[in-house]
Design a protein around this motif. Structure first.
Motif, PDB file in Angstrom:
ATOM      1  N   GLN A 119       0.036  10.726   4.864  1.00  0.00           N
ATOM      2  CA  GLN A 119      -1.005   9.594   4.688  1.00  0.00           C
ATOM      3  C   GLN A 119      -1.583   9.027   5.991  1.00  0.00           C
ATOM      4  N   PRO A 120      -2.115   9.734   6.847  1.00  0.00           N
ATOM      5  CA  PRO A 120      -2.466   9.091   8.248  1.00  0.00           C
ATOM      6  C   PRO A 120      -3.378   7.711   8.040  1.00  0.00           C
ATOM      7  N   THR A 121      -4.248   7.746   6.899  1.00  0.00           N
ATOM      8  CA  THR A 121      -4.953   6.452   7.062  1.00  0.00           C
ATOM      9  C   THR A 121      -4.298   5.316   6.407  1.00  0.00           C
ATOM     10  N   ARG A 125       6.513  10.624   9.038  1.00  0.00           N
ATOM     11  CA  ARG A 125       6.328  11.034   7.715  1.00  0.00           C
ATOM     12  C   ARG A 125       5.002  10.545   7.263  1.00  0.00           C
ATOM     13  N   LEU A 126       4.835   9.432   7.276  1.00  0.00           N
ATOM     14  CA  LEU A 126       3.621   8.631   6.943  1.00  0.00           C
ATOM     15  C   LEU A 126       2.330   9.234   7.613  1.00  0.00           C
ATOM     16  N   LEU A 141       0.915  -1.029  -0.094  1.00  0.00           N
ATOM     17  CA  LEU A 141       0.257   0.064  -0.105  1.00  0.00           C
ATOM     18  C   LEU A 141       0.824   1.244  -0.044  1.00  0.00           C
ATOM     19  N   TYR A 142       1.959   1.340   0.560  1.00  0.00           N
ATOM     20  CA  TYR A 142       2.929   2.341   0.760  1.00  0.00           C
ATOM     21  C   TYR A 142       4.440   1.800   0.883  1.00  0.00           C
ATOM     22  N   GLU A 143       5.351   2.751   0.502  1.00  0.00           N
ATOM     23  CA  GLU A 143       6.709   2.400   0.376  1.00  0.00           C
ATOM     24  C   GLU A 143       7.609   3.788   0.819  1.00  0.00           C
ATOM     25  N   ASP A 144       8.355   3.718   1.589  1.00  0.00           N
ATOM     26  CA  ASP A 144       9.072   5.013   1.985  1.00  0.00           C
ATOM     27  C   ASP A 144      10.691   4.623   1.943  1.00  0.00           C
ATOM     28  N   SER A 145      11.501   5.087   1.160  1.00  0.00           N
ATOM     29  CA  SER A 145      12.864   4.496   1.116  1.00  0.00           C
ATOM     30  C   SER A 145      13.949   5.834   1.163  1.00  0.00           C
ATOM     31  N   GLN A 146      14.623   5.996   2.377  1.00  0.00           N
ATOM     32  CA  GLN A 146      15.512   7.122   2.337  1.00  0.00           C
ATOM     33  C   GLN A 146      16.826   7.038   2.600  1.00  0.00           C
ATOM     34  N   MET A 147      17.808   7.497   2.136  1.00  0.00           N
ATOM     35  CA  MET A 147      19.339   7.278   2.435  1.00  0.00           C
ATOM     36  C   MET A 147      19.445   8.226   3.770  1.00  0.00           C
TER      37      MET A 147
END
Length: 238
Positions: A111-113, A106-107, A74-80
């Motif tokens: 996009q709290p839902t 951040r999520l 549903l959601y992906e977050d990738s940070q260096m």
């Protein structure tokens, strides 16, 4: 070679762990946890920090959220990220938690839902030198239920790769079978779980926060298509 960490830093970290350890909830706190099929659970998260070979300062902090029970992304977050705290055995959380917590924040803001109802952490929870591993640290600071799932056995509190341990692993016949990891004090610190019929090598599950060990093991098995629970496996994929 880096200089050894200052003794006062270790004392500070130990006292912080002891303080936060008091806040860990080792029981089920959510309605969905009491349901045989986890009715009401719709989003499961996974977090991991992965390194580039040969570089122990720069890493990639990853968060994925999957639907439950079909385990679709549903959601992906990738940070260096650049790590500032040194690596010291037993204090991994001070190095990694800030970046994993930032990803969850951040999520929550954007996009709290899609905020997960439970987070799988690539690491240990109560199965730790001072019963306060990465999954506990992240759980207490985020307020979310967390489950620690480690791929390798942490040899701690009298638990080790003994012949008995190896024979217990061999006795796990199918996915869902498990046995307790009992510390020298007699306390059950986690469980070794055969997570899939396809994999005879277990994973090591322990409570992070706001979940009981039995529920954590059951949920881990329910989220495994392969050896590693899908929320953590997806962190390694993208």
């Amino acid at each position: 070679m880096s200089a050894p960490p200052a003794e006062d830093l270790l004392q500070q970290w130990e006292s912080e762990q002891a303080r936060l350890r008091q806040q860990v909830l080792e029981e089920d706190t959510e309605d969905w946890q009491g349901s045989p099929d986890f009715s009401g659970l719709e989003r499961v998260g996974g977090v991991d920090l992965s390194f580039i070979k040969g570089d122990d300062v720069n890493a990639c902090a990853q968060l994925v959220v999957l639907s439950y029970p079909d385990l679709q992304v549903l959601y992906e977050d990738s940070q260096m990220v650049t790590l500032t705290a040194p690596y010291i055995a037993g204090f991994l959380a001070f190095r990694e938690t800030p970046f994993l917590l930032e990803a969850l924040q951040r999520l929550k803001k954007n996009q709290p839902t899609l905020l997960p109802q439970v987070v799988f952490v690539d690491g240990n929870g109560l199965f730790h030198y001072r019963e306060f591993g990465l999954a506990c640290h992240l759980g207490v600071l985020s307020g979310l239920p967390c489950v620690g799932v480690a791929k390798n056995l942490l040899q701690v509190q009298g638990v080790n790769k003994s012949e008995e341990h190896q024979s217990q692993i061999a006795a796990l016949q199918r996915g869902g079978d498990s046995f307790p990891l009992i510390g020298a004090s007699g306390k059950v610190l986690g469980k070794a779980l055969r997570s899939s019929d396809k994999s005879s090598k277990p994973v090591y599950v322990s409570v992070g926060h706001k979940i009981s060990l039995d529920t954590a093991v059951r949920l881990t098995h329910a989220c495994c298509r392969y050896r590693v629970p899908e929320p953590i496996r997806q962190c390694d994929v993208f």
